[in-house]
Design a protein around this motif. Structure first.
Motif, PDB file in Angstrom:
ATOM      1  N   TYR A 162       0.814  -1.214   0.000  1.00 51.65           N
ATOM      2  CA  TYR A 162       0.000   0.000   0.000  1.00 51.65           C
ATOM      3  C   TYR A 162       0.847   1.263   0.000  1.00 51.65           C
ATOM      4  CZ  TYR A 162      -4.428  -2.385   1.011  1.00 51.65           C
ATOM      5  OH  TYR A 162      -5.539  -3.154   0.952  1.00 51.65           O
ATOM      6  N   MET A 308      -9.505   3.578  15.867  1.00 52.41           N
ATOM      7  CA  MET A 308      -8.998   3.635  14.495  1.00 52.41           C
ATOM      8  C   MET A 308      -9.224   4.990  13.859  1.00 52.41           C
ATOM      9  SD  MET A 308     -11.939   1.359  12.579  1.00 52.41           S
ATOM     10  CE  MET A 308     -11.385   1.604  10.903  1.00 52.41           C
ATOM     11  N   ASN A 309     -10.196   5.750  14.324  1.00 53.45           N
ATOM     12  CA  ASN A 309     -10.392   7.082  13.746  1.00 53.45           C
ATOM     13  C   ASN A 309      -9.249   8.017  14.174  1.00 53.45           C
ATOM     14  OD1 ASN A 309     -11.629   7.307  16.495  1.00 53.45           O
ATOM     15  ND2 ASN A 309     -11.794   9.445  15.817  1.00 53.45           N
ATOM     16  N   MET A 312      -5.131   5.294  12.397  1.00 52.67           N
ATOM     17  CA  MET A 312      -5.692   4.347  11.437  1.00 52.67           C
ATOM     18  C   MET A 312      -4.702   3.288  10.994  1.00 52.67           C
ATOM     19  SD  MET A 312      -7.281   5.652   7.907  1.00 52.67           S
ATOM     20  CE  MET A 312      -8.744   4.946   7.196  1.00 52.67           C
ATOM     21  N   ARG A 313      -3.412   3.482  11.268  1.00 54.22           N
ATOM     22  CA  ARG A 313      -2.390   2.625  10.673  1.00 54.22           C
ATOM     23  C   ARG A 313      -2.544   1.144  11.025  1.00 54.22           C
ATOM     24  NH1 ARG A 313       2.468   2.882  11.188  1.00 54.22           N
ATOM     25  NH2 ARG A 313       2.958   2.762   8.970  1.00 54.22           N
ATOM     26  N   ALA A 315      -5.329  -0.537  11.735  1.00 51.04           N
ATOM     27  CA  ALA A 315      -6.483  -1.068  11.006  1.00 51.04           C
ATOM     28  C   ALA A 315      -6.215  -1.128   9.506  1.00 51.04           C
ATOM     29  CB  ALA A 315      -7.716  -0.207  11.290  1.00 51.04           C
ATOM     30  N   LEU A 316      -5.537  -0.124   8.974  1.00 52.51           N
ATOM     31  CA  LEU A 316      -5.382  -0.026   7.520  1.00 52.51           C
ATOM     32  C   LEU A 316      -4.259  -0.905   6.979  1.00 52.51           C
ATOM     33  CD1 LEU A 316      -6.560   1.439   5.065  1.00 52.51           C
ATOM     34  CD2 LEU A 316      -4.949   3.295   5.466  1.00 52.51           C
ATOM     35  N   TYR A 317      -3.117  -0.946   7.688  1.00 46.82           N
ATOM     36  CA  TYR A 317      -1.954  -1.669   7.167  1.00 46.82           C
ATOM     37  C   TYR A 317      -1.560  -2.839   8.061  1.00 46.82           C
ATOM     38  CZ  TYR A 317      -1.305   3.135   5.390  1.00 46.82           C
ATOM     39  OH  TYR A 317      -1.475   4.386   4.863  1.00 46.82           O
ATOM     40  N   ASP A 318      -2.329  -3.096   9.093  1.00 47.94           N
ATOM     41  CA  ASP A 318      -1.893  -4.044  10.112  1.00 47.94           C
ATOM     42  C   ASP A 318      -0.545  -3.593  10.697  1.00 47.94           C
ATOM     43  OD1 ASP A 318      -2.404  -6.216  11.694  1.00 47.94           O
ATOM     44  OD2 ASP A 318      -1.520  -7.679  10.323  1.00 47.94           O
ATOM     45  N   ASP A 349     -11.090  -2.361  14.365  1.00 45.05           N
ATOM     46  CA  ASP A 349     -10.702  -1.245  15.234  1.00 45.05           C
ATOM     47  C   ASP A 349      -9.806  -1.732  16.363  1.00 45.05           C
ATOM     48  OD1 ASP A 349     -10.462   1.173  16.516  1.00 45.05           O
ATOM     49  OD2 ASP A 349     -12.317   0.898  17.661  1.00 45.05           O
ATOM     50  N   MET A 377      -4.089  11.270   9.438  1.00 40.81           N
ATOM     51  CA  MET A 377      -5.023  10.341   8.798  1.00 40.81           C
ATOM     52  C   MET A 377      -6.259  10.110   9.650  1.00 40.81           C
ATOM     53  SD  MET A 377      -2.294   7.574   7.318  1.00 40.81           S
ATOM     54  CE  MET A 377      -3.490   6.536   6.483  1.00 40.81           C
TER      55      MET A 377
END
Ligand code: LLP
Length: 417
Positions: A162, A308-309, A312-313, A315-318, A349, A377
């Motif tokens: 990503y 996660m809000n 976010m890292r 949740a988004l990229y593990d 989350d 982010m």
């Protein structure tokens, strides 16, 4: 490098400020940054290029806080922007537009106009159609647009897919094979001035070799261009140097600079860099409070007030972020393995998996290495006001961004009349 987050008298501090004091004064969740760590990172990065004409353009997207931008501007930094919004932030923070490079695949006409009027250092152009649009917009304003083409050197950055951007099959830049022809076209356009060659191959790189390979390819292109009479005044090598989140060993700044300067040899050309994460990542932490402990048959959960809000890292990229107790338990024998999760209604989350901690409700945790791509982010998902941001300077704290209020979150909305 400076780790500003250290245990002193059994309490995790940012510089000389106990994180407990920050939680008391400003609440949680709160992002905390260390001024000393930010300044030291910038100064160390730039020092590697002493004696070489260079410009360090901090990648605003990694941490766009006005206070952070202002500290870098005072040290003489330039800025890498990807939107008109980021340009406005740089100007509001006292940044010099003549040290701004404008990257990104989707620049609008309005953004081009604003950047031309501000007098930025260079547009990093990412496609043939963008080049033609920029020529038109500059012509309309009676200006000449300084340009680099972002070339895709097609090297494997060996990072998360990503955030890897130097390979053929992604939306960024122009193919290496097409670059020469596009440069010739650029040189023929009346309102475009070719200034440089640009590349950025990805983020969180932990090895030097992809940077070296990319630089080789860029230098080959520069030679080709100069042989055709197209003068290249600067080379922009992008950002991407990684940081240590867990056990990575990214190249240190001195090694990176030495390697780049050795490759450059005695060419007379300005070097531009666009570091983001490496300047801010380890200078920030997210302070959060344990709201509940929940023990189920399968797992133990620590439900914290950051989610996660806010960051976010994971949740988004593990992505892995170290999570440390602000006041570590004196009796660690009660430690258990926890899932560190937020209150948002998504199974994704989480802030950390399988963390061994001795926890009680009300405890404070610090999510470390959160200075880059943390607050920048964040979102308002679940109508969660964004966190406050605090800058620590020695034993002083500065509230650099107030916590959002719920009223602000729907202030722009209307119901049908
Ligand atoms: N220049 C360009 C053109 C970029 O696209 C980026 C980052 C940078 C410079 C700065 O890269 P850095 O030095 O920070 O690696 N959200 C992801 C990272 C996305 C990076 C996007 N581009 C994350 O949280 O890991």
């Amino acid at each position: 490098s400076v780790n500003p987050f250290q245990l002193k008298n059994g309490i995790l501090h940012a510089e000389n400020v106990p994180l407990t004091r920050i939680a008391d004064e400003f609440g949680t969740p709160t992002y905390v940054y260390s001024r000393a760590a930010l300044e030291s990172a910038y100064t160390r990065f730039a020092a590697g290029f002493d004696g070489q004409d260079h410009l360090v353009c901090f990648a605003v997207k990694s941490n766009p806080s006005l206070a952070v931008l202002n500290l870098f501007a005072r040290l003489g930094a330039g800025f890498d922007i990807v939107s008109g919004g980021e340009l406005a932030r740089v100007l509001a923070a006292g940044g010099d537009p003549a040290k701004v490079v404008f990257s990104g695949v989707g620049k609008t006409e309005t953004e081009m106009e604003t950047a031309l009027n501000a007098g930025i250092f260079c547009f990093n152009v990412e496609s043939a159609s963008e080049l033609d649009r920029l020529n038109d917009v500059a012509g309309r304003l009676g200006k000449t647009a300084p340009v680099s083409l972002r070339v895709n050197p097609n090297v494997d950055a060996k990072t998360h897919p990503y955030i890897s951007t130097g390979l053929k099959n992604n939306k960024f830049g122009v193919a290496y094979e097409d670059a020469f022809n596009l440069y010739q076209h650029a040189a023929s356009l009346p309102n475009i001035a070719v200034h440089g060659v640009d590349c950025h191959i990805g983020s969180q790189l932990t090895e030097l070799s992809p940077f070296m390979d990319a630089f080789d390819r860029v230098l080959a292109l520069v030679d080709q261009l100069e042989a055709e009479g197209i003068r290249v005044a600067h080379i922009d090598l992008g950002g991407g140097i990684g940081i240590c989140y867990a056990d990575e060993t990214p190249p240190d700044f001195a090694a990176y600079a030495a390697a780049m300067l050795q490759k450059l040899g005695d060419r007379k050309v300005k070097l531009v860099f666009e570091p983001g994460r490496a300047l801010v990542g380890n200078a920030g932490a997210l302070i959060t409070k344990v709201e509940y402990l929940k023990h189920t048959e399968a797992k133990n959960f620590a439900i914290v007030d950051a989610a996660m809000n806010d960051l976010m890292r994971p949740a988004l990229y593990d992505a892995y972020h170290e999570i440390a107790a602000v006041v570590p338990a004196t009796d660690p024998s009660s430690a258990q393995v926890y899932e560190i999760v937020g209150p948002v209604c998504e199974s994704g989350d989480f802030l950390g998996h399988d963390r061994k901690l001795a926890l009680q409700q009300g405890d404070l945790l610090a999510v470390l290495s959160a200075g880059a791509y943390g607050m920048s982010m964040s979102s308002n998902y679940n109508t969660r006001p964004r966190a406050a941001e605090v800058m620590v300077d020695g034993d002083k704290t500065h509230l650099i961004r107030e916590r959002e209020t719920v009223a602000q979150l729907f202030a722009l909305e209307k119901i049908l009349g």
